[in-house]
Design an enzyme around this catalytic site. Structure first.
Site, PDB file in Angstrom:
ATOM      1  N   GLY A  91       0.830  -1.201   0.000  1.00 15.07           N
ATOM      2  CA  GLY A  91       0.000   0.000   0.000  1.00 15.07           C
ATOM      3  C   GLY A  91       0.867   1.254   0.000  1.00 15.07           C
ATOM      4  O   GLY A  91       0.481   2.290   0.518  1.00 15.07           O
ATOM      5  N   GLY A  93       1.589   2.868  -2.604  1.00 19.11           N
ATOM      6  CA  GLY A  93       1.201   3.751  -3.711  1.00 19.11           C
ATOM      7  C   GLY A  93       1.885   3.415  -5.011  1.00 19.11           C
ATOM      8  O   GLY A  93       2.351   4.310  -5.721  1.00 19.11           O
ATOM      9  N   SER A  94       1.932   2.119  -5.354  1.00 15.81           N
ATOM     10  CA  SER A  94       2.655   1.737  -6.570  1.00 15.81           C
ATOM     11  C   SER A  94       1.955   2.246  -7.833  1.00 15.81           C
ATOM     12  O   SER A  94       2.638   2.566  -8.804  1.00 15.81           O
ATOM     13  CB  SER A  94       2.848   0.227  -6.636  1.00 15.81           C
ATOM     14  N   SER A  95       0.632   2.377  -7.815  1.00 16.65           N
ATOM     15  CA  SER A  95      -0.051   2.867  -9.025  1.00 16.65           C
ATOM     16  C   SER A  95       0.356   4.311  -9.309  1.00 16.65           C
ATOM     17  O   SER A  95       0.652   4.672 -10.450  1.00 16.65           O
ATOM     18  CB  SER A  95      -1.573   2.820  -8.854  1.00 16.65           C
ATOM     19  N   ALA A  96       0.386   5.121  -8.254  1.00 22.08           N
ATOM     20  CA  ALA A  96       0.784   6.524  -8.430  1.00 22.08           C
ATOM     21  C   ALA A  96       2.248   6.605  -8.843  1.00 22.08           C
ATOM     22  O   ALA A  96       2.608   7.343  -9.773  1.00 22.08           O
ATOM     23  CB  ALA A  96       0.555   7.299  -7.129  1.00 22.08           C
ATOM     24  N   ALA A  97       3.105   5.828  -8.171  1.00 29.46           N
ATOM     25  CA  ALA A  97       4.545   5.895  -8.467  1.00 29.46           C
ATOM     26  C   ALA A  97       4.831   5.448  -9.902  1.00 29.46           C
ATOM     27  O   ALA A  97       5.609   6.083 -10.616  1.00 29.46           O
ATOM     28  CB  ALA A  97       5.332   5.040  -7.468  1.00 29.46           C
ATOM     29  N   ASP A 138      -1.053  10.504  -3.135  1.00 26.06           N
ATOM     30  CA  ASP A 138       0.025   9.571  -3.481  1.00 26.06           C
ATOM     31  C   ASP A 138       0.784  10.045  -4.721  1.00 26.06           C
ATOM     32  O   ASP A 138       2.004   9.875  -4.818  1.00 26.06           O
ATOM     33  CB  ASP A 138      -0.529   8.143  -3.660  1.00 26.06           C
TER      34      ASP A 138
END
Ligand code: MEV
Length: 306
Positions: A91, A93-97, A138
């Site tokens: 959690g 924030g891999s989608s944002a990163a 994020d």
């Protein structure tokens, strides 16, 4: 092959999750677990994505589509490779990163000058087009790094200067579904609008207080505010038994404060603790079935690596 590698940091929510979706401020810090995106131009006319740690390539695809159309890029085929030590697991924030790093890598490969604000706006648009919900905190952490006082969509996006942030981070081992939990909170608000809005307002106030306490390195005060925030999150129904056991272990171990971080349901908890207590707290979190994750807060934002 002409190629570029860019990295972006993960994040931890310090105070204010959920309330931030409804216009209240939050405090977020970038962490030094970084996600890497390499993009090269191939000449074969195709766009290929290799994301060994992820089964979901929508964010990369959408970010490429968005960057290509915004910057009117004409390419001869792209090969994109992502590498992440944290993937979607904690959690962080891999989608944002991955969205931020993909856009920044594309811009760099095709010599586009993009300032941080524009990068934030584009990446947030990409995230919303897929997830439909989210405050963008994020995305802000991935772009700007450091520790931020943030309101939804970046209407306020203020870096705050801190000396230190003595966190212990514990992973529950349970992956939480942010979009689902945000929707559950929305349903709760429909049912009990006054009660839920009161929680959000109180959360917003403690975030403002928390900003001052963080800037003053008043850890006792920050810890207390984390505890209050956890009570509100519990009232919202987003905590879990595992999170509660780990939070209570950290508190018993002498933490100034402890709370879940992020959507809730699982993912991570954070505890604020002095150096004399950290070892005891680490062991207590592990004894409670959690996994302690070594991350440093206040990490640098997106950057070109090569
Ligand atoms: C999830 O990590 C944090 C939430 O506040 C959602 C968001 O701000 O996008 C629950």
């Amino acid at each position: 092959m002409n190629k570029v590698t860019v990295s972006a940091p993960g994040k931890l929510m310090l105070l204010g999750e959920h309330a931030v979706v409804y216009g209240q401020p939050c405090l977020v810090t970038a962490v030094d677990q970084r996600l890497f995106v390499e993009i090269g131009e191939t000449g074969d006319g195709k766009v290929t994505i290799k994301a060994p740690e992820s089964t979901d390539t929508r964010f990369v695809e959408e970010a490429i589509g968005c960057g290509v159309s915004t910057w009117k890029i004409k390419h001869q085929g792209l090969r994109i490779k992502t590498t992440s030590p944290f993937s979607g697991k904690y959690g962080f924030g891999s989608s944002a990163a991955v969205t931020v790093a993909t856009l920044a890598a594309l811009a760099s490969l095709f010599h586009q000058e993009v300032d941080k604000r524009s990068l934030f706006e584009l990446a947030y648009q990409v995230i919303l087009s897929i997830q439909t919900v989210g405050s963008g905190f994020d995305v802000a952490a991935a772009v700007y790094g450091g520790t931020l006082f943030f309101t939804k969509g970046g209407t306020t996006l203020a870096p705050i200067s801190i000396n230190d942030l003595p966190l212990v981070v514990g992973y529950t081992g349970v992956k939480s579904n942010t979009v689902e939990i945000v929707k559950q909170v929305a349903a709760k608000r429909e049912k009990y609008p006054e009660k839920v809005d009161r929680i959000f307002e109180a959360t917003g106030k403690l975030v403002i207080d928390g900003k001052k306490a963080l800037e003053a390195s008043d850890w006792e005060r920050v810890g207390k505010l984390m505890d209050f925030n956890q009570e509100y999150l519990r009232d919202l129904g987003v905590s879990s038994e595992k999170l509660e056991v780990m939070i209570s272990a950290a508190k018993t171990g002498g933490a100034w404060g402890a709370k879940l971080s992020g959507a809730g349901g699982g993912d991570c908890m954070i505890a604020l603790a002095g150096s004399d207590k950290r070892e005891v707290i680490r062991k207590a979190i592990e004894a409670a079935g959690g996994q302690v994750i070594d991350v440093r807060p206040n990490a640098e934002g997106v950057r070109v690596e090569t």
